[in-house]
Motif scaffolding. Structure first.
Motif, PDB file in Angstrom:
ATOM      1  N   ILE A   1       0.846  -1.200   0.000  1.00  0.00           N
ATOM      2  CA  ILE A   1       0.000   0.000   0.000  1.00  0.00           C
ATOM      3  C   ILE A   1       0.877   1.244   0.000  1.00  0.00           C
ATOM      4  CG2 ILE A   1      -1.705   1.340   1.292  1.00  0.00           C
ATOM      5  CD1 ILE A   1      -2.833  -1.288   2.341  1.00  0.00           C
ATOM      6  N   VAL A   2       0.709   2.078  -1.006  1.00  0.00           N
ATOM      7  CA  VAL A   2       1.486   3.324  -1.119  1.00  0.00           C
ATOM      8  C   VAL A   2       0.834   4.418  -0.281  1.00  0.00           C
ATOM      9  CG1 VAL A   2       2.327   5.107  -2.706  1.00  0.00           C
ATOM     10  CG2 VAL A   2       2.267   2.703  -3.429  1.00  0.00           C
ATOM     11  N   ALA A   3      -0.487   4.527  -0.358  1.00  0.00           N
ATOM     12  CA  ALA A   3      -1.199   5.575   0.376  1.00  0.00           C
ATOM     13  C   ALA A   3      -2.677   5.239   0.444  1.00  0.00           C
ATOM     14  CB  ALA A   3      -1.001   6.918  -0.309  1.00  0.00           C
ATOM     15  N   LEU A   4      -3.349   5.900   1.385  1.00  0.00           N
ATOM     16  CA  LEU A   4      -4.804   5.811   1.488  1.00  0.00           C
ATOM     17  C   LEU A   4      -5.363   7.217   1.399  1.00  0.00           C
ATOM     18  CD1 LEU A   4      -3.567   3.748   4.069  1.00  0.00           C
ATOM     19  CD2 LEU A   4      -5.789   2.812   3.473  1.00  0.00           C
ATOM     20  N   GLU A   5      -6.345   7.391   0.532  1.00  0.00           N
ATOM     21  CA  GLU A   5      -6.893   8.720   0.257  1.00  0.00           C
ATOM     22  C   GLU A   5      -8.381   8.746   0.592  1.00  0.00           C
ATOM     23  OE1 GLU A   5      -7.399  11.808  -3.543  1.00  0.00           O
ATOM     24  OE2 GLU A   5      -6.610   9.765  -3.837  1.00  0.00           O
TER      25      GLU A   5
ATOM     26  N   HIS B   1      -4.312   3.074  -2.647  1.00  0.00           N
ATOM     27  CA  HIS B   1      -3.376   3.083  -3.769  1.00  0.00           C
ATOM     28  C   HIS B   1      -2.275   2.055  -3.493  1.00  0.00           C
ATOM     29  CE1 HIS B   1      -5.149   6.792  -5.350  1.00  0.00           C
ATOM     30  NE2 HIS B   1      -5.098   7.290  -4.133  1.00  0.00           N
ATOM     31  N   THR B   2      -2.047   1.150  -4.427  1.00  0.00           N
ATOM     32  CA  THR B   2      -1.024   0.120  -4.240  1.00  0.00           C
ATOM     33  C   THR B   2       0.136   0.320  -5.202  1.00  0.00           C
ATOM     34  OG1 THR B   2      -1.988  -1.471  -5.792  1.00  0.00           O
ATOM     35  CG2 THR B   2      -2.824  -1.509  -3.536  1.00  0.00           C
TER      36      THR B   2
ATOM     37  N   ASP C   1       1.668  -1.857  -7.289  1.00  0.00           N
ATOM     38  CA  ASP C   1       1.640  -2.442  -8.631  1.00  0.00           C
ATOM     39  C   ASP C   1       0.314  -3.096  -9.023  1.00  0.00           C
ATOM     40  OD1 ASP C   1       3.802  -5.206  -7.583  1.00  0.00           O
ATOM     41  OD2 ASP C   1       1.737  -4.721  -7.092  1.00  0.00           O
ATOM     42  N   GLU C   2      -0.729  -2.912  -8.205  1.00  0.00           N
ATOM     43  CA  GLU C   2      -2.023  -3.520  -8.534  1.00  0.00           C
ATOM     44  C   GLU C   2      -3.131  -2.489  -8.696  1.00  0.00           C
ATOM     45  OE1 GLU C   2      -3.006  -7.495  -7.015  1.00  0.00           O
ATOM     46  OE2 GLU C   2      -1.529  -7.075  -5.458  1.00  0.00           O
ATOM     47  N   GLY C   3      -2.764  -1.228  -8.847  1.00  0.00           N
ATOM     48  CA  GLY C   3      -3.774  -0.197  -9.045  1.00  0.00           C
ATOM     49  C   GLY C   3      -4.373   0.287  -7.745  1.00  0.00           C
ATOM     50  N   SER C   4      -5.584   0.808  -7.836  1.00  0.00           N
ATOM     51  CA  SER C   4      -6.262   1.389  -6.678  1.00  0.00           C
ATOM     52  C   SER C   4      -7.584   0.680  -6.428  1.00  0.00           C
ATOM     53  CB  SER C   4      -6.505   2.884  -6.911  1.00  0.00           C
ATOM     54  OG  SER C   4      -5.276   3.567  -7.087  1.00  0.00           O
ATOM     55  N   PHE C   5      -7.986   0.648  -5.162  1.00  0.00           N
ATOM     56  CA  PHE C   5      -9.218  -0.036  -4.773  1.00  0.00           C
ATOM     57  C   PHE C   5     -10.018   0.870  -3.843  1.00  0.00           C
ATOM     58  CE2 PHE C   5      -5.875  -3.122  -5.467  1.00  0.00           C
ATOM     59  CZ  PHE C   5      -6.474  -4.072  -6.285  1.00  0.00           C
ATOM     60  N   LEU C   6     -11.331   0.888  -4.063  1.00  0.00           N
ATOM     61  CA  LEU C   6     -12.212   1.673  -3.200  1.00  0.00           C
ATOM     62  C   LEU C   6     -12.651   0.802  -2.031  1.00  0.00           C
ATOM     63  CD1 LEU C   6     -13.477   4.518  -3.163  1.00  0.00           C
ATOM     64  CD2 LEU C   6     -15.542   3.501  -4.151  1.00  0.00           C
ATOM     65  N   TYR C   7     -12.585   1.351  -0.825  1.00  0.00           N
ATOM     66  CA  TYR C   7     -12.913   0.596   0.389  1.00  0.00           C
ATOM     67  C   TYR C   7     -13.955   1.381   1.173  1.00  0.00           C
ATOM     68  CZ  TYR C   7     -11.885  -2.664   4.243  1.00  0.00           C
ATOM     69  OH  TYR C   7     -11.954  -3.653   5.204  1.00  0.00           O
TER      70      TYR C   7
ATOM     71  N   LEU D   1       4.966  10.457  -3.991  1.00  0.00           N
ATOM     72  CA  LEU D   1       5.119   9.042  -3.686  1.00  0.00           C
ATOM     73  C   LEU D   1       5.313   8.259  -4.978  1.00  0.00           C
ATOM     74  CD1 LEU D   1       2.092   8.937  -1.238  1.00  0.00           C
ATOM     75  CD2 LEU D   1       4.476   8.834  -0.524  1.00  0.00           C
ATOM     76  N   ASN D   2       5.606   6.979  -4.845  1.00  0.00           N
ATOM     77  CA  ASN D   2       5.735   6.110  -6.020  1.00  0.00           C
ATOM     78  C   ASN D   2       4.493   6.174  -6.908  1.00  0.00           C
ATOM     79  OD1 ASN D   2       7.977   5.171  -4.455  1.00  0.00           O
ATOM     80  ND2 ASN D   2       7.916   3.283  -5.638  1.00  0.00           N
ATOM     81  N   ASN D   3       4.681   5.836  -8.178  1.00  0.00           N
ATOM     82  CA  ASN D   3       3.596   5.777  -9.157  1.00  0.00           C
ATOM     83  C   ASN D   3       2.961   7.140  -9.433  1.00  0.00           C
ATOM     84  OD1 ASN D   3       4.068   3.049  -9.186  1.00  0.00           O
ATOM     85  ND2 ASN D   3       2.245   2.492  -8.016  1.00  0.00           N
ATOM     86  N   GLY D   4       3.700   8.208  -9.157  1.00  0.00           N
ATOM     87  CA  GLY D   4       3.199   9.540  -9.449  1.00  0.00           C
ATOM     88  C   GLY D   4       2.094  10.018  -8.525  1.00  0.00           C
ATOM     89  N   ILE D   5       1.916   9.347  -7.401  1.00  0.00           N
ATOM     90  CA  ILE D   5       0.873   9.744  -6.446  1.00  0.00           C
ATOM     91  C   ILE D   5       1.343  10.964  -5.655  1.00  0.00           C
ATOM     92  CG2 ILE D   5      -0.449   9.034  -4.408  1.00  0.00           C
ATOM     93  CD1 ILE D   5      -0.175   6.146  -5.476  1.00  0.00           C
ATOM     94  N   GLU D   6       0.513  11.987  -5.617  1.00  0.00           N
ATOM     95  CA  GLU D   6       0.842  13.205  -4.874  1.00  0.00           C
ATOM     96  C   GLU D   6      -0.147  13.366  -3.726  1.00  0.00           C
ATOM     97  OE1 GLU D   6       2.191  17.165  -6.653  1.00  0.00           O
ATOM     98  OE2 GLU D   6       0.133  17.637  -6.023  1.00  0.00           O
ATOM     99  N   ALA D   7       0.367  13.287  -2.516  1.00  0.00           N
ATOM    100  CA  ALA D   7      -0.462  13.432  -1.321  1.00  0.00           C
ATOM    101  C   ALA D   7      -0.302  14.829  -0.744  1.00  0.00           C
ATOM    102  CB  ALA D   7      -0.069  12.384  -0.281  1.00  0.00           C
TER     103      ALA D   7
END
Length: 249
Positions: free
Chosen positions: A162-166, A175-176, A178-184, A227-233
């Motif tokens: 897990i890279v981040a939680l938004e 946000h992971t 290498d497996e994309g993103s998942f809604l929880y 963060l990795n994968n171009g994620i900006e928090a």
């Protein structure tokens, strides 16, 4: 006639089994208790004989703990609602695995909620995935994975991936790497509490929790974290001091 689901109760205390059976009879008409067992060995025989949809399983029993049930089956193909006395670590393990639980003494509203959750999610749940995640967490004394709903079923995601939680309203996007993103379907505070012992997960903003293992850089002037994968928090000015002390060790 509404569909009935077969259930087996496993608890070493006769009074606890009787109380739960009565509560189910009064408040959960969709559940039919077909057997009541005093220990795990007896319960396993009953499960194999009756093939229930649901098992209410006490955690603390003589000879075998409730969570050892997996050692008696090649595959868990029934749902489990654990019944337990309060233990903060075990509760986190249940939450991570998406398995439900009841605390003794059993609260009627909580029981009805657990049963309704079972009924509504039965078709899409994968009991074997949920159970395996729980067992790993309990046996290793460390949270390793979290179960999330995906199209067509469920998926176990390793915390280390897990890279981040938004935050997104009452939901979170996971946000992971290498497996994309998942809604929880939980809010961010839920994850903040769940991950409080995982030092690499840092709450940086009202809308973000980041995994510092994937930190690339951050802007002090823009209050953003790359963060990795171009994620900006985002980084809140109120969280800046805690964030900097965390990443600087």
């Amino acid at each position: 006639m509404d569909k009935k689901f077969k259930a087996i109760l496993i608890d070493d205390e006769r009074s606890a089994r009787n109380i739960l059976a009565r509560l189910l009879e009064l408040h959960c008409k969709e559940i039919e208790v077909i057997d009541s067992c005093k220990d795990l060995e007896e319960g396993v025989l009953s499960i194999k004989k009756h093939q229930p949809d649901l098992v209410f399983l006490d955690i603390e029993m003589p000879n075998y703990a409730g969570y050892e049930i997996g050692s008696f089956f090649e595959k868990i193909d029934f749902e489990i609602i654990f019944v337990t006395a309060y233990d903060s670590y075990a509760i986190k393990a249940f939450e991570m695995s998406a398995l439900d639980y009841l605390l003794k003494p059993i609260d009627i509203d909580r029981l009805k909620f657990a049963v309704q959750k079972f009924v509504s999610e039965k078709e899409k749940a994968d009991a074997s995935i949920n159970y395996q995640v729980l067992l790993e967490s309990l046996s290793e004394d460390k949270q390793q994975k979290i179960v999330v709903q995906v199209k067509g079923g469920q998926k176990a995601i390793a915390l280390k991936d897990i890279v981040a939680l938004e935050a997104s309203s009452a939901y979170c996007t996971i946000h992971t790497v290498d497996e994309g993103s998942f809604l929880y379907s939980k809010h961010l505070k839920y994850f903040e509490d769940l991950l409080e012992d995982e030092k690499n997960f840092i709450r940086t903003h009202k809308s973000w929790i980041i995994n510092s293992d994937y930190l690339e850089q951050y802007s002090k002037s823009k209050f953003t974290i790359q963060l990795n994968n171009g994620i900006e928090a985002k980084l809140s000015k109120y969280k800046k001091e805690v964030f900097e002390s965390s990443i600087l060790g």
